[in-house]
Design a protein around this motif. Structure first.
Motif, PDB file in Angstrom:
ATOM      1  N   ASN A  36     -11.635   1.489 -10.221  1.00 40.16           N
ATOM      2  CA  ASN A  36     -10.285   0.926 -10.378  1.00 40.16           C
ATOM      3  C   ASN A  36      -9.606   0.671  -9.041  1.00 40.16           C
ATOM      4  OD1 ASN A  36     -10.380   0.991 -13.212  1.00 40.16           O
ATOM      5  ND2 ASN A  36      -9.773   3.137 -13.244  1.00 40.16           N
ATOM      6  N   TYR A  37     -10.332   0.788  -7.953  1.00 44.48           N
ATOM      7  CA  TYR A  37      -9.747   0.644  -6.615  1.00 44.48           C
ATOM      8  C   TYR A  37     -10.032  -0.741  -6.039  1.00 44.48           C
ATOM      9  CZ  TYR A  37      -8.681   5.562  -6.618  1.00 44.48           C
ATOM     10  OH  TYR A  37      -8.157   6.777  -6.927  1.00 44.48           O
ATOM     11  N   ALA A  38      -8.984  -1.354  -5.509  1.00 44.44           N
ATOM     12  CA  ALA A  38      -9.113  -2.650  -4.849  1.00 44.44           C
ATOM     13  C   ALA A  38      -9.613  -2.438  -3.427  1.00 44.44           C
ATOM     14  CB  ALA A  38      -7.761  -3.357  -4.820  1.00 44.44           C
ATOM     15  N   SER A  39     -10.185  -3.478  -2.879  1.00 41.23           N
ATOM     16  CA  SER A  39     -10.610  -3.459  -1.481  1.00 41.23           C
ATOM     17  C   SER A  39      -9.377  -3.385  -0.586  1.00 41.23           C
ATOM     18  CB  SER A  39     -11.409  -4.732  -1.191  1.00 41.23           C
ATOM     19  OG  SER A  39     -11.777  -4.780   0.155  1.00 41.23           O
ATOM     20  N   ILE A  40      -9.471  -2.569   0.470  1.00 40.36           N
ATOM     21  CA  ILE A  40      -8.407  -2.501   1.469  1.00 40.36           C
ATOM     22  C   ILE A  40      -9.051  -2.579   2.847  1.00 40.36           C
ATOM     23  CG2 ILE A  40      -6.806  -1.189   0.015  1.00 40.36           C
ATOM     24  CD1 ILE A  40      -7.595   1.348   1.496  1.00 40.36           C
ATOM     25  N   THR A  41      -8.256  -2.840   3.855  1.00 40.22           N
ATOM     26  CA  THR A  41      -8.796  -2.909   5.212  1.00 40.22           C
ATOM     27  C   THR A  41      -8.962  -1.499   5.776  1.00 40.22           C
ATOM     28  OG1 THR A  41      -6.652  -2.969   6.298  1.00 40.22           O
ATOM     29  CG2 THR A  41      -7.581  -5.100   5.602  1.00 40.22           C
ATOM     30  N   LYS A  42      -9.740  -1.380   6.847  1.00 43.64           N
ATOM     31  CA  LYS A  42      -9.883  -0.089   7.518  1.00 43.64           C
ATOM     32  C   LYS A  42      -8.532   0.400   8.021  1.00 43.64           C
ATOM     33  CE  LYS A  42     -14.641  -0.278   9.227  1.00 43.64           C
ATOM     34  NZ  LYS A  42     -15.468  -0.241  10.441  1.00 43.64           N
ATOM     35  N   ASP A  43      -7.707  -0.537   8.486  1.00 45.49           N
ATOM     36  CA  ASP A  43      -6.373  -0.189   8.976  1.00 45.49           C
ATOM     37  C   ASP A  43      -5.512   0.367   7.840  1.00 45.49           C
ATOM     38  OD1 ASP A  43      -4.481  -0.151  11.216  1.00 45.49           O
ATOM     39  OD2 ASP A  43      -3.422  -1.718  10.104  1.00 45.49           O
ATOM     40  N   GLU A  44      -5.578  -0.273   6.677  1.00 42.64           N
ATOM     41  CA  GLU A  44      -4.821   0.223   5.520  1.00 42.64           C
ATOM     42  C   GLU A  44      -5.329   1.604   5.098  1.00 42.64           C
ATOM     43  OE1 GLU A  44      -3.544  -3.867   3.208  1.00 42.64           O
ATOM     44  OE2 GLU A  44      -5.635  -3.204   3.072  1.00 42.64           O
ATOM     45  N   LEU A  45      -6.639   1.806   5.132  1.00 37.51           N
ATOM     46  CA  LEU A  45      -7.217   3.107   4.795  1.00 37.51           C
ATOM     47  C   LEU A  45      -6.712   4.182   5.755  1.00 37.51           C
ATOM     48  CD1 LEU A  45      -9.258   4.588   2.914  1.00 37.51           C
ATOM     49  CD2 LEU A  45     -10.959   4.214   4.702  1.00 37.51           C
ATOM     50  N   ALA A  46      -6.601   3.833   7.024  1.00 39.27           N
ATOM     51  CA  ALA A  46      -6.122   4.779   8.030  1.00 39.27           C
ATOM     52  C   ALA A  46      -4.653   5.129   7.824  1.00 39.27           C
ATOM     53  CB  ALA A  46      -6.324   4.198   9.423  1.00 39.27           C
ATOM     54  N   LYS A  47      -3.904   4.236   7.194  1.00 40.06           N
ATOM     55  CA  LYS A  47      -2.459   4.432   7.064  1.00 40.06           C
ATOM     56  C   LYS A  47      -2.021   5.037   5.732  1.00 40.06           C
ATOM     57  CE  LYS A  47      -1.205   0.848  10.358  1.00 40.06           C
ATOM     58  NZ  LYS A  47      -0.565  -0.455  10.562  1.00 40.06           N
ATOM     59  N   ILE A  48      -2.897   5.077   4.740  1.00 41.41           N
ATOM     60  CA  ILE A  48      -2.471   5.669   3.468  1.00 41.41           C
ATOM     61  C   ILE A  48      -2.271   7.174   3.663  1.00 41.41           C
ATOM     62  CG2 ILE A  48      -3.533   3.886   2.030  1.00 41.41           C
ATOM     63  CD1 ILE A  48      -5.805   5.823   1.380  1.00 41.41           C
ATOM     64  N   TYR A 107      -5.622   9.251   0.315  1.00 45.83           N
ATOM     65  CA  TYR A 107      -6.975   9.146   0.861  1.00 45.83           C
ATOM     66  C   TYR A 107      -7.919  10.091   0.113  1.00 45.83           C
ATOM     67  CZ  TYR A 107     -10.967   9.791   3.958  1.00 45.83           C
ATOM     68  OH  TYR A 107     -12.250   9.896   4.449  1.00 45.83           O
ATOM     69  N   LYS A 108      -7.485  11.325  -0.106  1.00 44.99           N
ATOM     70  CA  LYS A 108      -8.344  12.302  -0.778  1.00 44.99           C
ATOM     71  C   LYS A 108      -8.606  11.930  -2.229  1.00 44.99           C
ATOM     72  CE  LYS A 108      -7.659  16.195   2.307  1.00 44.99           C
ATOM     73  NZ  LYS A 108      -7.254  17.604   2.433  1.00 44.99           N
ATOM     74  N   VAL A 109      -7.623  11.339  -2.899  1.00 38.38           N
ATOM     75  CA  VAL A 109      -7.822  10.880  -4.282  1.00 38.38           C
ATOM     76  C   VAL A 109      -8.835   9.735  -4.298  1.00 38.38           C
ATOM     77  CG1 VAL A 109      -6.698   9.701  -6.229  1.00 38.38           C
ATOM     78  CG2 VAL A 109      -5.599  11.670  -5.146  1.00 38.38           C
ATOM     79  N   ARG A 110      -8.673   8.784  -3.384  1.00 43.34           N
ATOM     80  CA  ARG A 110      -9.615   7.657  -3.286  1.00 43.34           C
ATOM     81  C   ARG A 110     -11.012   8.177  -2.946  1.00 43.34           C
ATOM     82  NH1 ARG A 110      -8.697   1.882  -2.215  1.00 43.34           N
ATOM     83  NH2 ARG A 110     -10.697   0.972  -1.636  1.00 43.34           N
TER      84      ARG A 110
END
Length: 94
Positions: A41-53, A58-61
């Protein structure tokens, strides 16, 4: 604008699965799975977005990513305990 602040904690972004049969890499391997790619159920995100969540997001994803990879790679157990770790060399505090 959400500015990134280094906390000294490094986040894993990719997992490489290698399957060796009889000393030879199996057809289609190694496979690289990316936490920031779309899955379940997860959309693609950028590495930068991943770093900022947030850390909790992050742990849930990451938990969902673990379940996703383990559902594809039968018999593989993904250890996510080492996916979020202190690394001051790569992520200096500041």
């Amino acid at each position: 604008m959400n500015e990134m602040i280094n906390t000294g904690m490094q986040r894993a972004t990719e997992l490489t699965v290698t399957k060796i049969i009889g000393g030879v890499s199996a057809n289609g391997y190694p496979r690289i799975y990316k936490v920031y790619d779309a899955f379940g159920n997860y959309a693609s995100i950028t590495k930068d977005e991943l770093a900022k969540i947030s850390v909790s997001d992050y742990k849930v994803r990451l938990s969902a990513f673990k379940a996703h990879v383990e559902s594809i790679e039968v018999g593989v157990t993904v250890d996510i305990e080492v996916a979020y770790k202190q690394n001051l060399g790569v992520c200096p505090i500041g």
